[in-house]
Enzyme design. Structure first.
Site, PDB file in Angstrom:
ATOM      1  N   ARG A 277       0.814  -1.225   0.000  1.00 35.00           N
ATOM      2  CA  ARG A 277       0.000   0.000   0.000  1.00 35.00           C
ATOM      3  C   ARG A 277       0.852   1.282   0.000  1.00 35.00           C
ATOM      4  NH1 ARG A 277      -2.490  -3.172   3.992  1.00 35.00           N
ATOM      5  NH2 ARG A 277      -4.305  -4.283   3.140  1.00 35.00           N
TER       6      ARG A 277
ATOM      7  N   LYS B 221       3.433  11.718 -11.569  1.00 32.85           N
ATOM      8  CA  LYS B 221       2.626  10.826 -12.418  1.00 32.85           C
ATOM      9  C   LYS B 221       3.394   9.533 -12.635  1.00 32.85           C
ATOM     10  CE  LYS B 221      -0.460  13.743 -15.075  1.00 32.85           C
ATOM     11  NZ  LYS B 221      -0.890  14.160 -16.416  1.00 32.85           N
TER      12      LYS B 221
ATOM     13  N   GLU C 152      11.083  19.260 -24.711  1.00 26.35           N
ATOM     14  CA  GLU C 152      10.214  19.483 -23.538  1.00 26.35           C
ATOM     15  C   GLU C 152      10.647  20.754 -22.791  1.00 26.35           C
ATOM     16  OE1 GLU C 152       7.532  17.769 -23.174  1.00 26.35           O
ATOM     17  OE2 GLU C 152       7.898  15.743 -23.955  1.00 26.35           O
TER      18      GLU C 152
ATOM     19  N   LYS D 215       7.617  23.392 -14.602  1.00 23.11           N
ATOM     20  CA  LYS D 215       6.747  22.247 -14.328  1.00 23.11           C
ATOM     21  C   LYS D 215       6.321  22.231 -12.854  1.00 23.11           C
ATOM     22  CE  LYS D 215       5.579  17.528 -14.981  1.00 23.11           C
ATOM     23  NZ  LYS D 215       5.728  16.279 -15.682  1.00 23.11           N
TER      24      LYS D 215
ATOM     25  N   GLU E 240      -4.585  17.420 -11.502  1.00 24.27           N
ATOM     26  CA  GLU E 240      -5.139  17.732 -12.817  1.00 24.27           C
ATOM     27  C   GLU E 240      -6.655  17.909 -12.774  1.00 24.27           C
ATOM     28  OE1 GLU E 240      -3.641  14.959 -15.754  1.00 24.27           O
ATOM     29  OE2 GLU E 240      -3.235  16.639 -17.075  1.00 24.27           O
TER      30      GLU E 240
ATOM     31  N   ARG F 283      -2.867  21.943 -15.059  1.00 20.72           N
ATOM     32  CA  ARG F 283      -1.799  20.990 -15.397  1.00 20.72           C
ATOM     33  C   ARG F 283      -1.835  20.625 -16.880  1.00 20.72           C
ATOM     34  NH1 ARG F 283       0.709  16.219 -11.534  1.00 20.72           N
ATOM     35  NH2 ARG F 283       2.237  15.566 -13.061  1.00 20.72           N
TER      36      ARG F 283
ATOM     37  N   ASN G  36       0.577  19.967 -21.685  1.00 22.87           N
ATOM     38  CA  ASN G  36       0.346  19.186 -22.907  1.00 22.87           C
ATOM     39  C   ASN G  36       0.524  20.000 -24.177  1.00 22.87           C
ATOM     40  OD1 ASN G  36      -0.132  16.810 -21.647  1.00 22.87           O
ATOM     41  ND2 ASN G  36      -2.347  17.041 -21.571  1.00 22.87           N
TER      42      ASN G  36
ATOM     43  N   HIS H   8       1.267  18.351 -27.518  1.00 23.40           N
ATOM     44  CA  HIS H   8       1.085  16.905 -27.352  1.00 23.40           C
ATOM     45  C   HIS H   8      -0.161  16.349 -28.042  1.00 23.40           C
ATOM     46  CE1 HIS H   8       4.387  17.373 -24.619  1.00 23.40           C
ATOM     47  NE2 HIS H   8       4.408  16.092 -24.323  1.00 23.40           N
TER      48      HIS H   8
ATOM     49  N   HIS I 191       0.937  13.325 -30.020  1.00 25.43           N
ATOM     50  CA  HIS I 191       0.510  11.947 -29.719  1.00 25.43           C
ATOM     51  C   HIS I 191      -0.073  11.275 -30.951  1.00 25.43           C
ATOM     52  CE1 HIS I 191       0.170  12.823 -25.135  1.00 25.43           C
ATOM     53  NE2 HIS I 191       1.327  12.281 -25.438  1.00 25.43           N
TER      54      HIS I 191
ATOM     55  N   HIS J 174       9.422  10.940 -29.241  1.00 24.30           N
ATOM     56  CA  HIS J 174       8.352  11.700 -28.608  1.00 24.30           C
ATOM     57  C   HIS J 174       8.599  13.213 -28.792  1.00 24.30           C
ATOM     58  CE1 HIS J 174       5.347  12.880 -25.721  1.00 24.30           C
ATOM     59  NE2 HIS J 174       6.266  13.546 -25.036  1.00 24.30           N
TER      60      HIS J 174
HETATM   61  N1  LIG Z   1       5.405  10.696 -15.594  1.00 28.96           N
HETATM   62  C1  LIG Z   1       5.369  11.732 -16.394  1.00 28.96           C
HETATM   63  O1  LIG Z   1       4.932  12.833 -16.025  1.00 28.96           O
HETATM   64  C2  LIG Z   1       5.890  11.568 -17.797  1.00 28.96           C
HETATM   65  C3  LIG Z   1       6.091  12.696 -18.586  1.00 28.96           C
HETATM   66  C4  LIG Z   1       6.638  12.519 -19.854  1.00 28.96           C
HETATM   67  C5  LIG Z   1       6.965  11.243 -20.317  1.00 28.96           C
HETATM   68  N2  LIG Z   1       6.732  10.167 -19.515  1.00 28.96           N
HETATM   69  C6  LIG Z   1       7.077   8.801 -19.958  1.00 28.96           C
HETATM   70  O2  LIG Z   1       8.494   8.723 -20.069  1.00 28.96           O
HETATM   71  C7  LIG Z   1       8.842   7.711 -20.998  1.00 28.96           C
HETATM   72  C8  LIG Z   1       9.943   8.218 -21.876  1.00 28.96           C
HETATM   73  O3  LIG Z   1      11.038   8.573 -21.082  1.00 28.96           O
HETATM   74  P1  LIG Z   1      12.517   8.736 -21.716  1.00 28.96           P
HETATM   75  O4  LIG Z   1      12.458   9.571 -22.925  1.00 28.96           O
HETATM   76  O5  LIG Z   1      13.393   9.135 -20.602  1.00 28.96           O
HETATM   77  O6  LIG Z   1      12.807   7.268 -22.250  1.00 28.96           O
HETATM   78  P2  LIG Z   1      13.543   5.985 -21.626  1.00 28.96           P
HETATM   79  O7  LIG Z   1      13.326   5.862 -20.199  1.00 28.96           O
HETATM   80  O8  LIG Z   1      13.157   4.837 -22.499  1.00 28.96           O
HETATM   81  O9  LIG Z   1      15.079   6.310 -21.891  1.00 28.96           O
HETATM   82  C9  LIG Z   1      15.524   6.519 -23.212  1.00 28.96           C
HETATM   83  C10 LIG Z   1      16.772   5.684 -23.526  1.00 28.96           C
HETATM   84  O10 LIG Z   1      17.909   6.311 -22.949  1.00 28.96           O
HETATM   85  C11 LIG Z   1      18.662   5.355 -22.202  1.00 28.96           C
HETATM   86  N3  LIG Z   1      19.335   6.105 -21.141  1.00 28.96           N
HETATM   87  C12 LIG Z   1      18.777   6.649 -20.042  1.00 28.96           C
HETATM   88  N4  LIG Z   1      19.667   7.374 -19.372  1.00 28.96           N
HETATM   89  C13 LIG Z   1      20.832   7.272 -20.045  1.00 28.96           C
HETATM   90  C14 LIG Z   1      22.116   7.819 -19.848  1.00 28.96           C
HETATM   91  N5  LIG Z   1      22.367   8.673 -18.847  1.00 28.96           N
HETATM   92  N6  LIG Z   1      23.097   7.498 -20.745  1.00 28.96           N
HETATM   93  C15 LIG Z   1      22.820   6.693 -21.802  1.00 28.96           C
HETATM   94  N7  LIG Z   1      21.622   6.155 -22.047  1.00 28.96           N
HETATM   95  C16 LIG Z   1      20.631   6.458 -21.177  1.00 28.96           C
HETATM   96  C17 LIG Z   1      17.626   4.372 -21.737  1.00 28.96           C
HETATM   97  O11 LIG Z   1      18.225   3.138 -21.406  1.00 28.96           O
HETATM   98  C18 LIG Z   1      16.735   4.278 -22.969  1.00 28.96           C
HETATM   99  O12 LIG Z   1      17.295   3.398 -23.922  1.00 28.96           O
HETATM  100  C19 LIG Z   1       7.567   7.344 -21.743  1.00 28.96           C
HETATM  101  O13 LIG Z   1       7.118   6.089 -21.297  1.00 28.96           O
HETATM  102  C20 LIG Z   1       6.577   8.430 -21.324  1.00 28.96           C
HETATM  103  O14 LIG Z   1       5.248   7.973 -21.296  1.00 28.96           O
HETATM  104  C21 LIG Z   1       6.205  10.314 -18.269  1.00 28.96           C
HETATM  105 ZN   LIG Z   2       6.068  15.014 -23.599  1.00 27.04          ZN
END
Ligand SMILES: NC(=O)c1ccc[n+]([C@@H]2O[C@H](COP(=O)([O-])OP(=O)(O)OC[C@H]3O[C@@H](n4cnc5c(N)ncnc54)[C@H](O)[C@@H]3O)[C@@H](O)[C@H]2O)c1
Ligand SMILES: [Zn+2]
Length: 373
Positions: free
Chosen positions: A130, A152, A194, A236, A246, A251, A255, A258, A262, A276
């Protein structure tokens, strides 16, 4: 430019109803993380979650820092793919947690990675027993300016991305921009979109800095990187502080770019045709063109946004290979669209956006056509 590596860091407070935590932003300050953890007494077992790509990089430094501070650690890894954000890997992770935590231990999940690790791990932390505390250690630029902030958490379902999740804030966000040195170029650029988005939402100075720099200059300058990460993070944080769950329509401003972004990602099946960030860059152009049609933004400010994106080398048009029918089909599946609200986040000028309902379909089509090659 050329600033020496420094271990100085700054704390940005995140103030929410009844709770407060810090975002620590620095360059090379990871050796201090274990000590911070010990002093804060968040727990007595740090369970580091990462992937094989990051294990030998950032995660190794994080583990070393815990060891130095004599904090007990465990290391868990998930495969390096978006598919790790699934119900099956969530279930595997919960089983591993149950196997790792002995009696009397107070576990804390330490999420070392990009948005995938942060989203999956945050949700596991919210569900295990929990809820146990978790800490974000973002290692991609996207995670440092966006996904590690705001609580999130989610995994994907076959029906869509992020469909199962919680809003649950971390105890702490440790953001070391030195981690970004090993990040592949395309990932870095994707994250920078971003930051550009955040500048349009609420920071004209950050926008000015991004206008004056190339991606190569930013990557080489620890001081620029720190400025960009901390200013984008502040935008942010401010939005999340006003609308954590939200429910107030604030919030949603995050987007910007986006809605079309998307649809474009969906149209290419989330493949590497567009990252992305690249999809959001084009989506920002679409939003800007809609804002211009509605006369919400001046021609000069609209140009600044599109030219700024272009000068940083982000795509501002959709390539010929993408079929219009597939794209419009993806758009029509968007909930904000099909619910009849026709809701868009639109820039009024650099530093200010509005959420607008009832945007005419004709204007949206015009704006989309303007980015099609
Ligand atoms: N929670 C939120 O508010 C929120 C907001 C935006 C996006 N997201 C989510 O985030 C995800 C995308 O995140 P991302 O772009 O970080 O992708 P990711 O986590 O897949 O990382 C991208 C790539 O970079 C590599 N990597 C990470 N750090 C590294 C480093 N320091 N050196 C070398 N390689 C490295 C990872 O292994 C991966 O292959 C999506 O699933 C999306 O839905 C969440
Ligand atoms: Zn984004």
């Amino acid at each position: 430019m050329g600033e020496k590596m420094t271990t100085a860091s700054q704390n940005i407070p995140v103030r929410l109803a009844g709770r407060r935590y810090a975002l620590s932003i620095g360059c090379g300050h990871t050796p201090s993380l274990g000590k911070t953890f010990k002093q804060a007494d968040w727990g007595n077992l740090a369970i580091v979650l990462t992937n094989p790509t990051i294990r030998s990089k950032a995660a190794r430094q994080v583990m070393a820092s815990f060891k130095k501070a004599r904090v007990a650690t465990q290391l868990l890894t998930v495969p390096d793919t978006e598919r790790s954000k699934s119900m099956s890997s969530l279930s595997r992770l919960l089983n591993q947690l149950a196997g790792s935590v002995g009696p009397g231990m107070r576990p804390v999940l330490v999420l070392v990675g990009g948005g995938v690790i942060g989203d999956l791990g945050g949700l596991a932390a919210g569900l295990y027993k929990r809820g146990i505390p978790y800490i974000q250690v973002p290692t991609t630029l996207l995670a440092q300016v966006d996904s590690s902030i705001g609580g999130k958490t989610a995994v994907d379902l076959p029906q869509g991305k992020n469909l199962v999740g919680l809003i649950l804030q971390p105890k702490y966000v440790h953001c070391d921009t030195a981690f970004l040195k090993t990040l592949p170029e395309r990932q870095f650029r994707s994250g920078l979109v971003e930051a550009f988005k955040s500048a349009i939402i609420g920071d004209t100075q950050l926008f000015g800095l991004l206008e004056r720099r190339s991606v190569e200059q930013i990557r080489k300058s620890p001081s620029d990187l720190r400025t960009i990460v901390s200013r984008a993070a502040r935008v942010k944080v401010k939005v999340v502080e006003l609308d954590e769950f939200e429910t107030k329509g604030i919030r949603m401003k995050l987007n910007l770019g986006h809605t079309f972004g998307h649809a474009l990602e969906a149209a290419v099946n989330y493949s590497s045709v567009y990252t992305h960030g690249e999809a959001v860059a084009i989506g920002t152009v679409v939003a800007t063109r809609i804002a211009r049609s509605l006369k919400l933004i001046s021609a000069g400010e609209a140009d600044r946004i599109v030219v700024g994106l272009d000068q940083l080398g982000f795509p501002i048009r959709v390539g010929r290979k993408i079929k219009r029918t597939v794209l419009y089909d993806a758009m029509s599946k968007d909930k904000k669209w099909t619910s009849g609200a026709h809701r868009w986040v639109l820039p009024r000028r650099v530093g200010q956006v509005v959420v607008k309902d009832g945007v005419p379909v004709r204007m949206v089509r015009q704006a989309i056509e303007s980015v099609m090659e």
